[in-house]
Write a protein that holds these residues in place. Structure first.
Motif, PDB file in Angstrom:
ATOM      1  N   UNK A 186      13.583  -0.111 -77.554  1.00  0.00           N
ATOM      2  CA  UNK A 186      14.421   0.446 -76.491  1.00  0.00           C
ATOM      3  C   UNK A 186      14.658   1.943 -76.710  1.00  0.00           C
ATOM      4  N   UNK A 187      14.856   2.338 -77.953  1.00  0.00           N
ATOM      5  CA  UNK A 187      15.016   3.758 -78.253  1.00  0.00           C
ATOM      6  C   UNK A 187      13.731   4.519 -77.949  1.00  0.00           C
ATOM      7  N   UNK A 188      12.609   3.954 -78.324  1.00  0.00           N
ATOM      8  CA  UNK A 188      11.318   4.591 -78.022  1.00  0.00           C
ATOM      9  C   UNK A 188      11.171   4.818 -76.518  1.00  0.00           C
ATOM     10  N   UNK A 189      11.563   3.848 -75.738  1.00  0.00           N
ATOM     11  CA  UNK A 189      11.464   3.972 -74.284  1.00  0.00           C
ATOM     12  C   UNK A 189      12.311   5.142 -73.780  1.00  0.00           C
ATOM     13  N   UNK A 190      13.521   5.281 -74.325  1.00  0.00           N
ATOM     14  CA  UNK A 190      14.346   6.419 -73.929  1.00  0.00           C
ATOM     15  C   UNK A 190      13.671   7.738 -74.285  1.00  0.00           C
ATOM     16  N   UNK A 191      13.063   7.812 -75.471  1.00  0.00           N
ATOM     17  CA  UNK A 191      12.416   9.051 -75.901  1.00  0.00           C
ATOM     18  C   UNK A 191      11.208   9.399 -75.046  1.00  0.00           C
ATOM     19  N   UNK A 192      10.570   8.401 -74.442  1.00  0.00           N
ATOM     20  CA  UNK A 192       9.416   8.660 -73.576  1.00  0.00           C
ATOM     21  C   UNK A 192       9.819   9.339 -72.271  1.00  0.00           C
ATOM     22  N   UNK A 193      11.082   9.220 -71.882  1.00  0.00           N
ATOM     23  CA  UNK A 193      11.539   9.866 -70.658  1.00  0.00           C
ATOM     24  C   UNK A 193      11.840   8.864 -69.560  1.00  0.00           C
TER      25      UNK A 193
ATOM     26  N   UNK B 117      28.714  13.353 -75.364  1.00  0.00           N
ATOM     27  CA  UNK B 117      28.277  12.169 -74.623  1.00  0.00           C
ATOM     28  C   UNK B 117      27.921  12.524 -73.182  1.00  0.00           C
ATOM     29  N   UNK B 118      28.757  13.333 -72.535  1.00  0.00           N
ATOM     30  CA  UNK B 118      28.452  13.769 -71.167  1.00  0.00           C
ATOM     31  C   UNK B 118      27.129  14.516 -71.105  1.00  0.00           C
ATOM     32  N   UNK B 119      26.865  15.352 -72.113  1.00  0.00           N
ATOM     33  CA  UNK B 119      25.602  16.085 -72.131  1.00  0.00           C
ATOM     34  C   UNK B 119      24.423  15.129 -72.234  1.00  0.00           C
ATOM     35  N   UNK B 120      24.572  14.076 -73.025  1.00  0.00           N
ATOM     36  CA  UNK B 120      23.492  13.080 -73.116  1.00  0.00           C
ATOM     37  C   UNK B 120      23.383  12.250 -71.845  1.00  0.00           C
ATOM     38  N   UNK B 121      24.519  12.028 -71.169  1.00  0.00           N
ATOM     39  CA  UNK B 121      24.476  11.303 -69.899  1.00  0.00           C
ATOM     40  C   UNK B 121      23.653  12.052 -68.854  1.00  0.00           C
ATOM     41  N   UNK B 122      23.595  13.369 -68.955  1.00  0.00           N
ATOM     42  CA  UNK B 122      22.766  14.124 -68.012  1.00  0.00           C
ATOM     43  C   UNK B 122      21.306  13.698 -68.103  1.00  0.00           C
ATOM     44  N   UNK B 123      20.875  13.295 -69.297  1.00  0.00           N
ATOM     45  CA  UNK B 123      19.521  12.768 -69.458  1.00  0.00           C
ATOM     46  C   UNK B 123      19.444  11.292 -69.103  1.00  0.00           C
ATOM     47  N   UNK B 124      20.601  10.608 -69.144  1.00  0.00           N
ATOM     48  CA  UNK B 124      20.596   9.164 -68.908  1.00  0.00           C
ATOM     49  C   UNK B 124      20.643   8.816 -67.426  1.00  0.00           C
ATOM     50  N   UNK B 125      21.278   9.643 -66.608  1.00  0.00           N
ATOM     51  CA  UNK B 125      21.332   9.343 -65.181  1.00  0.00           C
ATOM     52  C   UNK B 125      19.929   9.186 -64.575  1.00  0.00           C
TER      53      UNK B 125
ATOM     54  N   UNK C  85      18.481   6.079 -62.452  1.00  0.00           N
ATOM     55  CA  UNK C  85      17.811   6.257 -61.161  1.00  0.00           C
ATOM     56  C   UNK C  85      16.489   5.498 -61.140  1.00  0.00           C
ATOM     57  N   UNK C  86      15.698   5.652 -62.206  1.00  0.00           N
ATOM     58  CA  UNK C  86      14.395   4.986 -62.256  1.00  0.00           C
ATOM     59  C   UNK C  86      14.549   3.469 -62.253  1.00  0.00           C
ATOM     60  N   UNK C  87      15.657   2.979 -62.822  1.00  0.00           N
ATOM     61  CA  UNK C  87      15.925   1.540 -62.845  1.00  0.00           C
ATOM     62  C   UNK C  87      16.511   1.028 -61.537  1.00  0.00           C
ATOM     63  N   UNK C  88      16.827   1.930 -60.614  1.00  0.00           N
ATOM     64  CA  UNK C  88      17.390   1.514 -59.332  1.00  0.00           C
ATOM     65  C   UNK C  88      18.846   1.119 -59.405  1.00  0.00           C
ATOM     66  N   UNK C  89      19.598   1.705 -60.340  1.00  0.00           N
ATOM     67  CA  UNK C  89      21.013   1.389 -60.498  1.00  0.00           C
ATOM     68  C   UNK C  89      21.830   2.257 -59.546  1.00  0.00           C
TER      69      UNK C  89
END
Length: 564
Positions: A123-130, A519-527, A531-535
């Motif tokens: 799961x971490x690897x997937x996040x690192x892929x973008x 955490x907010x700064x990391x959320x900028x990458x998480x949104x 979006x890609x997951x359709x949430x």
């Protein structure tokens, strides 16, 4: 700074990025070297990462993993750009769900103490892929790379959960599978399914078909909370067949998520009584006239304290245990909350039962119900868990407690040597409103912002170390009275579930010391991942126009300050 640059959520214990910013570029068809015992994670990677990237991830050839540059071809003799390994010895030092990721010039190696740890590494690897790694099909011209990095990680708690209420508004099976994937993407490992309530019974019990034929449907639903004068006159219902449940449980197990089923008793039972009127207090209520409840709140119609009712629910639980194997679902939730005693006080039969049992009044009757099923489940290798009302009248010896009415119940249970899951309404009820403005759709309860959830601490500071060890973890609860579809549930759950996931995975400092700005700064990458997951999450700036529900009343707490 390395943590912010990765955008990883939840934050890992340690992450180190290459100072020069080097990255490993994947070839057009990377090979996967899956070591012994890693087959399930390899299968998940081929399915999920393969869909997003177009990779088939063929097995590496002989001698794979000995080092090679990017771009090696697949097939016989191909060198692995991805390697999966298990290191059971790491479990003793770092925990059974711990993992490491090492990314360098020869690709990425993922090592887990167990298959669960290895899965979290994936799961971490997937996040690192973008964020595009979360799509269902590859985008044209997309290339893939990973930063040179070392990650060492493992969770704080073993119980990292979310409760999804499928009784008030039914979530079809595909929606449940989707939420399992969303939990797994955030390294959460418990899905508590609230399967029965006054407003619906959602699981097939073959010996009692009326539970779903009758109890699975209500004629209408109030739109908004109890103060709302609006009604949706469309009949509402649905249920999971037993094969649906088997599929859900197997799907979750493949993703290292445990499913905890909840069958509520002795309160929250009108749907069951509507299906089988003899379950109710027939000497004080015309139970044959009851239907499935169409309103929200606490219903007065509760189970009768009879041996016949015990035998009925034993039959329910016998089928339930077959659907939720002990190795993947050791806990069974029996509710035990919000059980009004009005009918028992008025019922001659209930009063006679109190005398026969020698229990302490109506609270003793509730405890009698819970103690019976605690023993019954224990004889079958399971553990009972219930809401903190099961403390009333005496806690069943082997029971665990879901502490929802604040922390007091959890503190009392932990100090008495009982295991506890912390889920206080005031902090982690995701149906509660996220801001105090008028645009929040059907606002409920307390204001709990993203930062409020991020500063939740599952272990009360007053607990002794011995009592604190009984805190299994925590879960966020999502009740669905006013969230009638997937988009509304998404809006309430996200992004706050990401903050909760970090709390139960990695937050160790005192709440006031946590780096919410980071955490907010990391959320900028998480949104973009969401979006890609359709949430359909709540944007940081507030609800979009289509997410609002003007004119539909919720349940603000009268006189409460905005953040109480």
């Amino acid at each position: 700074m390395d943590l912010i640059r990765t955008g990883l959520i939840p934050a890992p214990r340690a992450v180190l990025l290459d100072e020069d910013g080097r990255r490993f570029p994947f070839g057009p068809e990377p090979a996967l070297d899956a070591g012994p015992g890693t087959g399930s994670v390899a299968r998940w990677m081929r399915q999920e990462l393969g869909a997003a990237t177009g990779w088939t991830l063929p097995a590496a050839g002989a001698g794979a993993g000995a080092g090679a540059g990017a771009g090696t071809g697949a097939g016989a003799g191909a060198v692995a750009e991805l390697r999966l390994r298990l290191d059971p010895d790491a479990a003793a030092d770092r925990g059974p769900e711990s993992y490491r990721i090492d990314i360098g010039e020869d690709g990425a190696e993922l090592t887990g103490a167990t298959t669960a740890g290895l899965f979290w590494a994936a799961q971490t690897l997937r996040q690192l892929l973008g964020p595009d790694a979360y799509r269902k099909a590859p985008l044209p011209g997309r290339t893939w790379s990973l930063p040179y990095a070392a990650v060492a990680d493992g969770p704080r708690f073993g119980w990292r959960g979310m409760m999804l209420d499928v009784a008030r508004h039914f979530t079809p099976k595909d929606g449940v599978l989707r939420y399992i994937d969303l939990l797994a993407a955030h390294k959460l490992n418990v899905l508590h399914l609230h399967l029965t309530d006054d407003q619906g019974w959602r699981i097939e019990i073959r010996r009692y078909p009326r539970l779903t034929d009758v109890g699975g449907w209500r004629a209408r639903s109030r739109r908004g909370h109890r103060a709302s004068p609006l009604w949706d006159e469309t009949p509402h219902g649905g249920f999971y067949t037993q094969d649906d449940i088997r599929e859900i449980v197997a799907y979750a197990a493949e993703r290292h998520v445990r499913v905890v089923p909840e069958i509520d008793l002795p309160g929250h039972s009108q749907a069951a009584i509507a299906a089988y009127p003899e379950l109710g207090n027939t000497d004080v209520v015309d139970t044959a006239a009851l239907g499935v409840w169409d309103d929200w709140g606490i219903c007065e119609n509760v189970l009768a304290p009879t041996d016949a009712v015990l035998r009925f629910y034993e039959g329910v639980f016998e089928e339930l245990l077959e659907l939720f194997p002990a190795e993947v679902s050791p806990f069974v939730h029996v509710g035990g909350d919000e059980c009004p005693k009005t009918q028992w006080k008025a019922s001659p039969a209930a009063q006679q039962r109190i005398r026969e049992l020698g229990v302490d009044g109506e609270d003793g009757l509730q405890s009698w119900f819970i103690r019976h099923f605690d023993g019954w489940l224990a004889e079958r290798g399971r553990r009972l868990i219930g809401w903190d009302e099961i403390l009333e009248g005496g806690l069943a010896p082997g029971a665990a407690v879901s502490s929802w009415r604040g922390r007091a119940g959890g503190i009392a249970a932990a100090e008495a040597g009982h295991d506890v899951v912390m889920c206080p309404e005031q902090q982690v009820y995701l149906d509660h409103r996220q801001a105090d403005g008028p645009d929040e759709p059907m606002p409920i309860g307390y204001v709990r912002s993203l930062e409020d959830v991020y500063r939740f601490e599952p272990v009360p500071p007053k607990l002794s170390p011995e009592a604190a060890a009984h805190v299994l973890g925590a879960q966020a609860n999502m009740w669905t009275e006013v969230t009638q579809d997937r988009s509304r549930v998404d809006y309430q759950v996200f992004p706050r579930l990401a903050a909760f996931a970090e709390v139960v995975w990695s937050c160790r400092p005192a709440p006031e010391e946590r780096d919410f700005a980071g955490f907010e700064a990391r959320m900028a990458a998480h949104y973009p991942r969401l979006d890609a997951l359709g949430v359909d999450y709540r944007p940081p700036g507030g609800p979009l126009p289509r997410q609002r529900r003007p004119g539909v009343l919720g349940r603000p707490i009268e006189g409460a300050p905005p953040n109480v």
